[in-house]
Design an enzyme around this catalytic site. Structure first.
Site, PDB file in Angstrom:
ATOM      1  N   VAL A   1       0.886  -1.169   0.000  1.00 10.55           N
ATOM      2  CA  VAL A   1       0.000   0.000   0.000  1.00 10.55           C
ATOM      3  C   VAL A   1       0.924   1.219   0.000  1.00 10.55           C
ATOM      4  CG1 VAL A   1      -1.681   1.333   1.343  1.00 10.55           C
ATOM      5  CG2 VAL A   1      -1.906  -1.141   1.179  1.00 10.55           C
TER       6      VAL A   1
ATOM      7  N   GLU B   1       5.147 -15.504   3.197  1.00  6.88           N
ATOM      8  CA  GLU B   1       6.312 -15.340   4.068  1.00  6.88           C
ATOM      9  C   GLU B   1       6.457 -13.861   4.366  1.00  6.88           C
ATOM     10  OE1 GLU B   1       8.630 -16.986   1.150  1.00  6.88           O
ATOM     11  OE2 GLU B   1       8.199 -19.027   1.812  1.00  6.88           O
TER      12      GLU B   1
ATOM     13  N   ASN C   1       8.663  -7.147  10.362  1.00  5.95           N
ATOM     14  CA  ASN C   1       7.667  -6.329   9.659  1.00  5.95           C
ATOM     15  C   ASN C   1       6.352  -6.285  10.457  1.00  5.95           C
ATOM     16  OD1 ASN C   1       6.048  -4.978   7.854  1.00  5.95           O
ATOM     17  ND2 ASN C   1       6.725  -6.133   6.057  1.00  5.95           N
TER      18      ASN C   1
ATOM     19  N   TYR D   1      -1.769  -9.407   8.612  1.00 10.44           N
ATOM     20  CA  TYR D   1      -2.038 -10.810   8.265  1.00 10.44           C
ATOM     21  C   TYR D   1      -2.771 -11.534   9.403  1.00 10.44           C
ATOM     22  CZ  TYR D   1       1.213  -9.897   4.419  1.00 10.44           C
ATOM     23  OH  TYR D   1       1.826  -9.371   3.311  1.00 10.44           O
TER      24      TYR D   1
HETATM   25  C1  LIG Z   1       1.769  -3.914   5.331  1.00 14.36           C
HETATM   26  C2  LIG Z   1       0.968  -2.841   4.599  1.00 14.36           C
HETATM   27  C3  LIG Z   1       0.471  -3.431   3.286  1.00 14.36           C
HETATM   28  C4  LIG Z   1      -0.226  -2.440   5.470  1.00 14.36           C
HETATM   29  O1  LIG Z   1      -1.049  -1.552   4.717  1.00 14.36           O
HETATM   30  P1  LIG Z   1      -2.018  -0.478   5.437  1.00 14.36           P
HETATM   31  O2  LIG Z   1      -2.965   0.013   4.418  1.00 14.36           O
HETATM   32  O3  LIG Z   1      -1.222   0.524   6.164  1.00 14.36           O
HETATM   33  O4  LIG Z   1      -2.754  -1.417   6.480  1.00 14.36           O
HETATM   34  P2  LIG Z   1      -4.096  -1.061   7.282  1.00 14.36           P
HETATM   35  O5  LIG Z   1      -4.279   0.400   7.402  1.00 14.36           O
HETATM   36  O6  LIG Z   1      -5.195  -1.877   6.701  1.00 14.36           O
HETATM   37  O7  LIG Z   1      -3.733  -1.635   8.725  1.00 14.36           O
HETATM   38  C5  LIG Z   1      -3.729  -3.029   8.943  1.00 14.36           C
HETATM   39  C6  LIG Z   1      -3.181  -3.314  10.300  1.00 14.36           C
HETATM   40  O8  LIG Z   1      -1.780  -3.028  10.314  1.00 14.36           O
HETATM   41  C7  LIG Z   1      -1.502  -2.126  11.378  1.00 14.36           C
HETATM   42  N1  LIG Z   1      -0.483  -1.167  11.007  1.00 14.36           N
HETATM   43  C8  LIG Z   1      -0.498  -0.327   9.942  1.00 14.36           C
HETATM   44  N2  LIG Z   1       0.636   0.419   9.979  1.00 14.36           N
HETATM   45  C9  LIG Z   1       1.322   0.019  11.075  1.00 14.36           C
HETATM   46  C10 LIG Z   1       2.560   0.405  11.649  1.00 14.36           C
HETATM   47  N3  LIG Z   1       3.322   1.355  11.088  1.00 14.36           N
HETATM   48  N4  LIG Z   1       2.975  -0.236  12.782  1.00 14.36           N
HETATM   49  C11 LIG Z   1       2.220  -1.217  13.349  1.00 14.36           C
HETATM   50  N5  LIG Z   1       1.043  -1.614  12.844  1.00 14.36           N
HETATM   51  C12 LIG Z   1       0.611  -1.003  11.724  1.00 14.36           C
HETATM   52  C13 LIG Z   1      -2.759  -1.403  11.658  1.00 14.36           C
HETATM   53  O9  LIG Z   1      -2.767  -0.965  12.980  1.00 14.36           O
HETATM   54  C14 LIG Z   1      -3.821  -2.402  11.348  1.00 14.36           C
HETATM   55  O10 LIG Z   1      -4.119  -3.180  12.464  1.00 14.36           O
HETATM   56  P3  LIG Z   1      -5.297  -2.696  13.447  1.00 14.36           P
HETATM   57  O11 LIG Z   1      -6.461  -2.324  12.572  1.00 14.36           O
HETATM   58  O12 LIG Z   1      -5.527  -3.925  14.240  1.00 14.36           O
HETATM   59  O13 LIG Z   1      -4.774  -1.555  14.199  1.00 14.36           O
HETATM   60  C15 LIG Z   1       1.801  -1.561   4.348  1.00 14.36           C
HETATM   61  O14 LIG Z   1       2.374  -1.152   5.580  1.00 14.36           O
HETATM   62  C16 LIG Z   1       2.910  -1.731   3.336  1.00 14.36           C
HETATM   63  O15 LIG Z   1       2.687  -1.613   2.129  1.00 14.36           O
HETATM   64  N6  LIG Z   1       4.160  -1.965   3.811  1.00 14.36           N
HETATM   65  C17 LIG Z   1       5.320  -2.045   2.926  1.00 14.36           C
HETATM   66  C18 LIG Z   1       5.313  -3.306   2.092  1.00 14.36           C
HETATM   67  C19 LIG Z   1       5.306  -4.531   2.953  1.00 14.36           C
HETATM   68  O16 LIG Z   1       6.054  -4.654   3.911  1.00 14.36           O
HETATM   69  N7  LIG Z   1       4.432  -5.497   2.559  1.00 14.36           N
HETATM   70  C20 LIG Z   1       4.317  -6.775   3.205  1.00 14.36           C
HETATM   71  C21 LIG Z   1       5.279  -7.724   2.563  1.00 14.36           C
HETATM   72  S1  LIG Z   1       5.114  -9.362   3.258  1.00 14.36           S
END
Ligand SMILES: CC(C)(COP(=O)(O)OP(=O)(O)OC[C@H]1O[C@@H](n2cnc3c(N)ncnc32)[C@H](O)[C@@H]1OP(=O)(O)O)[C@@H](O)C(=O)NCCC(=O)NCCS
Length: 155
Positions: free
Chosen positions: A70, A102, A107, A114
């Site tokens: 995202v 994985e 992270n 997940y």
């Molecule tokens: C992982 C990722 C896809 C999450 O996307 P997002 O749109 O921010 O996620 P959401 O807003 O739907 O949040 C989902 C959950 O993650 C948590 N979250 C989001 N950002 C967070 C942060 N910086 N630290 C801890 N938790 C976090 C939220 O709190 C939420 O949980 P909750 O509703 O129980 O509080 C995004 O951070 C990303 O693209 N990261 C970089 C790429 C990556 O690492 N992908 C995964 C590869 S395996």
């Protein structure tokens, strides 16, 4: 509302920027291009804005989630949860039995996302990922899509 569509070649530059801005370990262009060519890449839109993407690969009735992004400026608004829920619903409708992934042990946002969607840890692979210094453990997670009474996460 989030919409998921098969990614197209003209979106590749934007997908690369999203990944570079969001991920500590973004994928190289060659890898994204390869999955795009194999129709294993889906773009997520919020209105007309390209906000993220999913890369996945299916073998028989099992699908591996290879990458989920995202865009940085769109994070923390529930887009990851909504886009993953939508994508899993489609997998389920397509008859897929199980989704595997994985994730780096460090992270935290991805692990939290997940778990929230129902994935559980099924193993660990020490030294799997390269890291700033040395290597990092991969946590292997799975979600059974067709368990009787399974209730996929609904945002
Ligand atoms: C992982 C990722 C896809 C999450 O996307 P997002 O749109 O921010 O996620 P959401 O807003 O739907 O949040 C989902 C959950 O993650 C948590 N979250 C989001 N950002 C967070 C942060 N910086 N630290 C801890 N938790 C976090 C939220 O709190 C939420 O949980 P909750 O509703 O129980 O509080 C995004 O951070 C990303 O693209 N990261 C970089 C790429 C990556 O690492 N992908 C995964 C590869 S395996």
């Amino acid at each position: 509302m989030i919409q998921l569509e098969p990614a197209t070649g003209d979106q590749l530059p934007e997908l690369l920027v999203l990944d570079a801005e969001a991920s500590a370990w973004p994928w190289p262009k060659t890898a994204l291009s390869r999955h795009l060519a194999k129709q294993q890449l889906w773009s997520a839109f919020e209105g007309s804005a390209l906000v993220g993407f999913v890369v996945a690969q299916s073998v028989l009735d099992e699908t591996s989630l290879l990458h989920l992004v995202v865009g940085r400026s769109h994070q923390g608004r529930g887009i990851g949860a909504r886009l993953l829920a939508l994508w899993l619903k489609r997998l389920c409708a397509a008859g897929q039995q199980r989704c595997l992934l994985e994730v780096r042990a460090s992270n935290a946002p991805a692990l939290r996302l997940y778990r929230k969607l129902g994935f559980t840890e099924i193993g660990r692979r020490p030294g799997y990922y390269p890291a700033e210094s040395g290597t990092e453990t991969a946590i292997v997670m799975a979600l059974v899509l067709t368990q009787p009474g399974a209730d996929l996460y609904r945002p």
